[in-house]
Design a protein around this motif. Structure first.
Motif, mmCIF file in Angstrom:
data_model
loop_
_atom_site.group_PDB
_atom_site.id
_atom_site.type_symbol
_atom_site.label_atom_id
_atom_site.label_comp_id
_atom_site.label_asym_id
_atom_site.label_seq_id
_atom_site.Cartn_x
_atom_site.Cartn_y
_atom_site.Cartn_z
ATOM 1 N N TRP A 159 43.770 40.353 40.727
ATOM 2 C CA TRP A 159 43.517 39.902 42.102
ATOM 3 C C TRP A 159 42.464 38.803 42.057
ATOM 4 C CZ3 TRP A 159 43.113 43.839 46.710
ATOM 5 C CH2 TRP A 159 43.154 43.133 47.925
ATOM 6 N N SER A 160 42.895 37.575 42.285
ATOM 7 C CA SER A 160 41.989 36.426 42.289
ATOM 8 C C SER A 160 41.552 36.152 43.722
ATOM 9 C CB SER A 160 42.691 35.188 41.719
ATOM 10 O OG SER A 160 43.177 35.450 40.415
ATOM 11 N N THR A 161 40.259 36.135 43.922
ATOM 12 C CA THR A 161 39.761 36.001 45.285
ATOM 13 C C THR A 161 38.373 35.381 45.281
ATOM 14 O OG1 THR A 161 39.454 37.207 47.362
ATOM 15 C CG2 THR A 161 38.772 38.325 45.345
ATOM 16 N N THR A 162 37.831 35.150 46.458
ATOM 17 C CA THR A 162 36.513 34.537 46.556
ATOM 18 C C THR A 162 35.442 35.497 46.018
ATOM 19 O OG1 THR A 162 36.121 35.427 48.766
ATOM 20 C CG2 THR A 162 37.236 33.280 48.621
ATOM 21 N N PRO A 163 34.318 34.970 45.550
ATOM 22 C CA PRO A 163 33.258 35.861 45.044
ATOM 23 C C PRO A 163 32.801 36.880 46.086
ATOM 24 C CG PRO A 163 32.838 33.605 44.360
ATOM 25 C CD PRO A 163 33.994 33.545 45.308
ATOM 26 N N GLU A 164 32.753 36.465 47.354
ATOM 27 C CA GLU A 164 32.311 37.379 48.408
ATOM 28 C C GLU A 164 33.299 38.526 48.597
ATOM 29 O OE1 GLU A 164 30.622 33.463 48.644
ATOM 30 O OE2 GLU A 164 32.740 34.083 48.817
ATOM 31 N N HIS A 165 34.590 38.184 48.654
ATOM 32 C CA HIS A 165 35.608 39.218 48.822
ATOM 33 C C HIS A 165 35.674 40.103 47.592
ATOM 34 C CE1 HIS A 165 40.040 40.462 49.437
ATOM 35 N NE2 HIS A 165 39.272 41.202 50.228
ATOM 36 N N CYS A 166 35.464 39.514 46.429
ATOM 37 C CA CYS A 166 35.455 40.286 45.189
ATOM 38 C C CYS A 166 34.382 41.378 45.238
ATOM 39 C CB CYS A 166 35.213 39.358 43.998
ATOM 40 S SG CYS A 166 35.029 40.206 42.422
ATOM 41 N N GLN A 167 33.193 41.016 45.685
ATOM 42 C CA GLN A 167 32.112 42.002 45.767
ATOM 43 C C GLN A 167 32.449 43.116 46.750
ATOM 44 O OE1 GLN A 167 29.471 42.296 43.732
ATOM 45 N NE2 GLN A 167 30.516 40.625 42.661
ATOM 46 N N TYR B 150 36.547 27.400 39.738
ATOM 47 C CA TYR B 150 37.589 27.638 40.734
ATOM 48 C C TYR B 150 37.037 28.331 41.982
ATOM 49 C CZ TYR B 150 41.418 26.504 37.482
ATOM 50 O OH TYR B 150 42.296 25.876 36.634
ATOM 51 N N ASP B 151 35.783 28.766 41.927
ATOM 52 C CA ASP B 151 35.173 29.520 43.030
ATOM 53 C C ASP B 151 35.994 30.761 43.353
ATOM 54 O OD1 ASP B 151 33.132 29.968 44.856
ATOM 55 O OD2 ASP B 151 34.230 29.033 46.498
ATOM 56 N N HIS B 152 36.524 31.350 42.303
ATOM 57 C CA HIS B 152 37.296 32.580 42.400
ATOM 58 C C HIS B 152 36.814 33.544 41.332
ATOM 59 C CE1 HIS B 152 41.385 31.833 44.637
ATOM 60 N NE2 HIS B 152 40.351 31.829 45.446
ATOM 61 N N ASN B 153 36.849 34.820 41.630
ATOM 62 C CA ASN B 153 36.708 35.864 40.628
ATOM 63 C C ASN B 153 38.026 36.611 40.547
ATOM 64 O OD1 ASN B 153 34.065 35.133 40.316
ATOM 65 N ND2 ASN B 153 33.194 36.935 41.323
ATOM 66 N N ALA B 154 38.338 37.125 39.374
ATOM 67 C CA ALA B 154 39.558 37.922 39.210
ATOM 68 C C ALA B 154 39.185 39.373 38.954
ATOM 69 C CB ALA B 154 40.393 37.381 38.061
ATOM 70 N N ILE B 155 39.766 40.258 39.722
ATOM 71 C CA ILE B 155 39.600 41.698 39.502
ATOM 72 C C ILE B 155 40.837 42.203 38.771
ATOM 73 C CG2 ILE B 155 39.475 43.968 40.597
ATOM 74 C CD1 ILE B 155 37.982 42.717 42.888
ATOM 75 N N VAL B 156 40.617 42.919 37.660
ATOM 76 C CA VAL B 156 41.738 43.519 36.932
ATOM 77 C C VAL B 156 41.596 45.038 36.983
ATOM 78 C CG1 VAL B 156 42.135 41.553 35.430
ATOM 79 C CG2 VAL B 156 40.504 43.295 34.733
ATOM 80 N N ALA B 157 42.730 45.700 37.081
ATOM 81 C CA ALA B 157 42.744 47.164 37.144
ATOM 82 C C ALA B 157 44.168 47.646 36.878
ATOM 83 C CB ALA B 157 42.265 47.656 38.510
ATOM 84 N N GLN C 21 54.060 38.486 42.708
ATOM 85 C CA GLN C 21 52.860 37.718 43.020
ATOM 86 C C GLN C 21 52.890 37.346 44.493
ATOM 87 O OE1 GLN C 21 50.083 35.533 40.513
ATOM 88 N NE2 GLN C 21 51.455 33.838 40.895
ATOM 89 N N ILE C 22 51.799 37.685 45.167
ATOM 90 C CA ILE C 22 51.703 37.354 46.585
ATOM 91 C C ILE C 22 50.475 36.490 46.788
ATOM 92 C CG2 ILE C 22 50.464 39.516 47.136
ATOM 93 C CD1 ILE C 22 52.149 39.391 49.831
ATOM 94 N N PHE C 23 50.666 35.389 47.498
ATOM 95 C CA PHE C 23 49.573 34.464 47.776
ATOM 96 C C PHE C 23 48.915 34.846 49.094
ATOM 97 C CE2 PHE C 23 52.074 32.097 44.738
ATOM 98 C CZ PHE C 23 51.095 31.471 43.958
ATOM 99 N N LEU C 24 47.651 35.243 49.006
ATOM 100 C CA LEU C 24 46.856 35.614 50.167
ATOM 101 C C LEU C 24 45.958 34.436 50.552
ATOM 102 C CD1 LEU C 24 45.800 39.007 48.597
ATOM 103 C CD2 LEU C 24 47.597 38.692 50.292
ATOM 104 N N PRO C 25 45.445 34.408 51.770
ATOM 105 C CA PRO C 25 44.551 33.304 52.158
ATOM 106 C C PRO C 25 43.358 33.134 51.223
ATOM 107 C CG PRO C 25 45.240 34.540 54.089
ATOM 108 C CD PRO C 25 45.747 35.299 52.906
ATOM 109 N N SER C 26 42.889 34.235 50.644
ATOM 110 C CA SER C 26 41.711 34.157 49.768
ATOM 111 C C SER C 26 42.069 33.962 48.306
ATOM 112 C CB SER C 26 40.870 35.430 49.915
ATOM 113 O OG SER C 26 41.641 36.570 49.553
ATOM 114 N N GLY C 27 43.372 34.059 47.946
ATOM 115 C CA GLY C 27 43.777 33.899 46.556
ATOM 116 C C GLY C 27 44.958 34.780 46.201
ATOM 117 N N PRO C 28 45.571 34.582 45.030
ATOM 118 C CA PRO C 28 46.785 35.315 44.658
ATOM 119 C C PRO C 28 46.509 36.702 44.080
ATOM 120 C CG PRO C 28 46.254 33.710 42.967
ATOM 121 C CD PRO C 28 45.253 33.505 44.071
ATOM 122 N N LEU C 29 47.438 37.613 44.327
ATOM 123 C CA LEU C 29 47.421 38.955 43.759
ATOM 124 C C LEU C 29 48.687 39.128 42.929
ATOM 125 C CD1 LEU C 29 46.577 41.965 43.472
ATOM 126 C CD2 LEU C 29 47.686 42.366 45.703
#
Length: 388
Positions: A226-234, A182-189, A203-211
């Motif tokens: 928070w599902s987002t691109t690998p770059e934004h995840c880092q 999916y070219d997404h990483n999910a951050i959980v917290a 649930q809010i859909f952001l340009p980089s993925g849903p939160l």
């Protein structure tokens, strides 16, 4: 040597649900899992939670594990709020307008597993072999032979692989998969907010993925995905807590006020896996071993539980040879169709809400607004969302 009608490899929530359903139907079952017996989480919330649908609740009620889940820690949610940050579209619904007491429950996976094991231990037809690994699996026309690390053999008429997304059994029996990154990483917290959550799953859909903001038992606490691109995840992982709190509050458009992260942040890559074949002789796949999907609608656990419920139903009502090919093909065909439908739906949603293309933004805004304003369509959408 141990003998049983069914051997389940994988003692997560899905594998244990199948085992309990079979034991209650007087079908002998052995569960093999490398993980130790589940202990209850402490005062801090566990990071892995599931949004259990009404159908999953009904399944756990039928298995007599729901009272234990509720006695430990669970939060019913009565409202859902879904919106697109980048357009005017949003949809909100609640249990009252659907004539339901609630829409679902947010529950820590550890609590589900604890309740299942506690109930399984009451049944003489079930043998739990936790903290146990196997060495080899072989099968004949009629039986499956599992050799444990200790050298002890286990013989069963059916082997169910519930050993997760990277299933070693799926690989051993060369059951091919369709795979998509999916070219997404999910951050959980876990996050606390100044405002109470009001039993609302957001649930809010952001340009980089849903939160996703999921309500926990404490009225100020949420589990976030928070599902987002690998770059934004880092970038998010590299932030200190103050920076991350600001980023979360901004992403949610301040709906719950100031945010305060309470836990570590853990990220994992998101991949779609779909087994093209679920059956090899007397070996069959279930749960994440058969399918994984994007978490944006919280369907993963519920899909696996539907696998367990359907196979239990078939095995407990069959006539003639136990776990015959016709029955196993029925399970494979029926559950594959359901998994395909949900994988396609998640892919479509992900693509529709991705990016800032102005045409997409217009379609999203108009579509969500129309659904929110049209009663019958909104009810249909809501019932799909809660698995009703």
């Amino acid at each position: 040597m141990k003998q049983a009608q069914v051997c389940v490899v994988g003692g997560g929530c899905v594998g244990l649900t199948l085992a309990l359903g079979l034991a209650k139907a007087n079908i002998s079952v052995v569960v093999i899992d490398a993980a130790a017996k589940q202990v209850l989480p402490g005062a801090d919330y566990a990071l892995r939670v599931s949004a259990l649908s009404l159908a999953s609740q009904a399944l756990f009620e039928s298995l007599n594990v729901w009272p234990e889940i509720i006695a430990q820690r669970a939060r019913a949610y009565t409202h859902m709020d879904v919106r697109d940050q980048d357009s005017f579209g949003k949809i909100a619904f609640n249990s009252t307008e659907l004539e339901l007491p609630h829409l679902g429950h947010i529950v820590e996976n550890d609590i589900i597993r604890y309740a299942l094991i506690k109930e399984l231990e009451k049944h003489s037809q079930a043998t739990l072999m936790l903290d146990t690994r196997y060495q080899q699996i072989h099968q004949s026309d009629n039986d499956v032979f599992i050799t444990l690390d200790s050298g002890e053999p286990v013989i069963a008429k059916l082997l169910v692989a519930a050993d997760g997304a990277n299933s070693a059994i799926r690989k051993q029996f060369n059951l091919p998969i369709t795979f998509k990154d999916y070219d997404h990483n999910a951050i959980v917290a876990t996050v606390k907010t100044a405002e109470v959550h009001n039993n609302t799953a957001r649930q809010i859909f952001l340009p980089s993925g849903p939160l996703a903001f999921l309500p926990l038992p404490d009225e100020h606490s949420h589990s976030i995905v928070w599902s987002t691109t690998p770059e934004h995840c880092q970038q998010l992982l590299a932030m200190d807590n103050t920076q991350f709190n600001k980023a979360v509050m901004a992403a949610l458009d301040g709906q719950c006020g100031l945010c305060d992260v309470q836990s570590e942040r853990v990220a994992f890559p998101l991949k779609m896996r779909y087994a093209q074949k679920w059956l090899s002789g007397k070996v069959i796949l279930m749960g994440d071993a058969a399918h994984t999907i994007h978490p944006l609608a919280g369907l993963g656990m519920n899909l696996g539980l539907k696998d367990a419920a359907y196979l239990t139903q078939l095995l407990s009502s069959q006539q003639g040879e136990f776990a015959n090919e016709r029955l196993l093909r029925d399970y494979e065909r029926t559950r594959k169709l359901d998994a395909q439908k949900h994988i396609a739906m998640m892919q479509g949603l992900k693509e529709l809400f991705a990016g800032t293309n102005p045409i997409k933004k217009l379609v999203r805004g108009v579509g969500l607004t129309m659904v929110d304003n049209l009663g019958p369509i909104k009810q249909l959408f809501a019932k799909q969302a809660i698995g009703k």
